[in-house]
Scaffold this active site. Structure first.
Site, short mmCIF file in Angstrom:
data_model
loop_
_atom_site.label_atom_id
_atom_site.label_comp_id
_atom_site.label_asym_id
_atom_site.label_seq_id
_atom_site.Cartn_x
_atom_site.Cartn_y
_atom_site.Cartn_z
N ARG A 119 14.52 -3.50 -2.99
CA ARG A 119 15.90 -3.14 -2.64
C ARG A 119 16.80 -4.36 -2.70
NH1 ARG A 119 15.76 0.75 2.53
NH2 ARG A 119 17.96 0.93 1.95
N SER A 160 25.96 -3.32 -0.53
CA SER A 160 25.54 -2.89 0.80
C SER A 160 26.48 -3.45 1.84
CB SER A 160 24.10 -3.34 1.10
OG SER A 160 23.76 -3.05 2.44
N SER A 161 27.07 -2.59 2.66
CA SER A 161 27.92 -3.07 3.75
C SER A 161 27.10 -3.85 4.77
CB SER A 161 28.61 -1.88 4.43
OG SER A 161 27.66 -1.05 5.10
N SER A 188 31.20 2.20 2.41
CA SER A 188 30.62 2.42 3.74
C SER A 188 31.32 1.53 4.76
CB SER A 188 29.11 2.16 3.74
OG SER A 188 28.44 3.08 2.92
N ASP A 302 24.41 8.69 2.81
CA ASP A 302 23.25 9.30 3.48
C ASP A 302 23.36 10.81 3.61
OD1 ASP A 302 21.92 6.93 3.71
OD2 ASP A 302 22.57 6.52 5.76
N LYS A 400 10.41 7.45 10.33
CA LYS A 400 11.25 6.28 10.04
C LYS A 400 12.52 6.30 10.88
CE LYS A 400 12.38 3.54 5.99
NZ LYS A 400 13.65 2.92 6.34
#
Length: 419
Positions: A119, A160-161, A188, A302, A400
């Site tokens: 990632r 990615s924030s 985001s 999401d 998770k």
């Protein structure tokens, strides 16, 4: 773990679990404070457990209480030598604790499992390198050396924030003022607003003007002693969607004023045609005929799987766009959602950044969960209204984010067998 979901409408009442997004930030802020904090956090999923483990490696300690957890903060002057931060499969843990650890320790080791080493992290490592930290590799596992120092940082806003949130958590600990400038538009953004709100609750402040965030150094995290972890909109979205697909369903424990981006599920449900009503801290969704929508997911990635399932039961076409980052989640969530719908008899077309879903009743079937908790939840939701049973392989992945998901599912009327 295989679970066979037998078609049966959900309904009644469900309690929201604590917000994973808020809890990560609260656990870190509490660990950096000057005195203990009582958090209302009765359940820790695997991601939150990873953050607890990472903070423990830095010297914080955690004690279970009747209503949650008591956090004993770390001592910045007594950080264990060369701590090991095991983020497991949690992207939030890694992206938040990388800058925090670099602000506290001259040396550290980082590792992770599953898809986490694949990632995105390179841009955050580059920013930290600019701030004086060196890394042995760009891919987990790696080690760091050198202490982070204040200064001017640049980050992309569309990867990615969590990069920005991680720096906002760490920079107040440094000597001197820092600035973080975004090189691309922030996506985001409400997650960053959530970070800043939680920091304010701990007496830590930053400011933003245009694309630049300014953080004063030498700030002290000050514990409010007790703090409530708000309900999780991301997990609640699957049950709220069930109210639109079957029977009236109420979720309690959600904040109407929440900064969590996934509060937008209510607006999406109304766009589909469902009825939404607030009543004294509870939100109720009732079914009505659904019609396809167009949704820009740049702020709410999401929600992609749950919106795709809703689209399968809506008349016409549902277009879910601007979700390119979904390909870098626990799974390639775009491909996984498309495979889920196809395996259940749905009609969809995969796009580079999203999905087109055409309304067509799902017939049930057997499908893998792609090691993704959100896809398990989406499959469970689809199974309640499919024509035949749905068998989900890897159903334990819900641990998770919500270890009690299947219990909540059953209490809401869900019918399933563990095979």
């Amino acid at each position: 773990m295989q679970v066979k979901v037998i078609p049966a409408p959900l309904g009644g009442f469900v309690s929201a679990v604590p917000s994973k997004s808020a809890a990560h930030r609260l656990l870190i802020a509490a660990s950096l404070s000057e005195r203990p904090t009582e958090l209302s956090l009765p359940v820790l999923g695997e991601d939150l457990s990873a953050t607890v483990g990472g903070l423990s490696a830095l010297g914080a300690s955690f004690h279970k209480t009747e209503n949650g957890v008591r956090v004993i903060p770390l001592d910045p002057q007594r950080i264990p030598e060369n701590p090991l931060i095991d983020a497991r499969e949690s992207g939030s843990t890694l992206r938040f604790l990388l800058p925090v650890t670099a602000a506290l320790s001259d040396q550290a080791r980082f590792t992770g499992t599953g898809r986490l080493p694949e990632r995105p992290i390179r841009e955050l490592l580059a920013a930290l390198t600019h701030g004086g930290v060196r890394f042995s590799d760009e891919r987990l596992p790696f080690s760091s050396s050198g202490r982070l120092h204040a200064g001017a940082f640049c980050l992309p806003g569309d990867v990615s924030s969590q990069y920005l949130s991680g720096l906002l958590l760490a920079l107040p600990l440094l000597a001197g003022e820092s600035e973080v400038t975004l090189t691309t538009p922030l996506q985001s953004s409400r997650y960053v607003a959530l970070t800043m709100e939680i920091l304010r609750k701990f007496g830590v402040f930053s400011s933003v003007k245009g694309i630049t965030f300014t953080v004063s150094g030498g700030q002290k995290y000050r514990s409010p002693r007790r703090i409530l972890t708000e309900g999780d909109w991301s997990g609640a979205a699957f049950f709220l969607a069930a109210g639109a697909l079957s029977n009236e369903l109420t979720v309690i424990g959600l904040s109407e004023d929440s900064l969590q981006p996934d509060r937008a599920i209510l607006a999406y449900l109304e766009d589909f045609g469902a009825a939404v009503q607030w009543n004294k801290g509870a939100v109720t969704v009732s079914p009505r005929p659904l019609t396809g929508i167009a949704a820009d997911l740049s702020e709410t990635p999401d929600l992609f799987p749950v919106l795709a399932v809703l689209g399968a039961f809506a008349a016409g076409e549902t277009r879910l766009l601007n979700g390119k980052r979904l390909r870098q989640k626990e799974s390639d969530r775009i491909a996984g959602t498309a495979a889920l719908l196809t395996a259940l008899g749905g009609d969809c077309t995969e796009l580079p950044d999203g999905l087109i879903v055409r309304g067509k009743p799902l017939c049930g079937g057997m499908l893998p969960a792609f090691h993704d908790h959100r896809l398990v939840m989406a499959a469970a939701l689809a199974g309640t209204v499919s024509q035949n049973p749905t068998v989900i392989r890897g159903a334990e992945e819900v641990r998770k984010s919500d270890p009690g998901f299947w219990d909540h599912f059953k209490k809401a009327g869900g019918n399933f067998d563990v095979l």
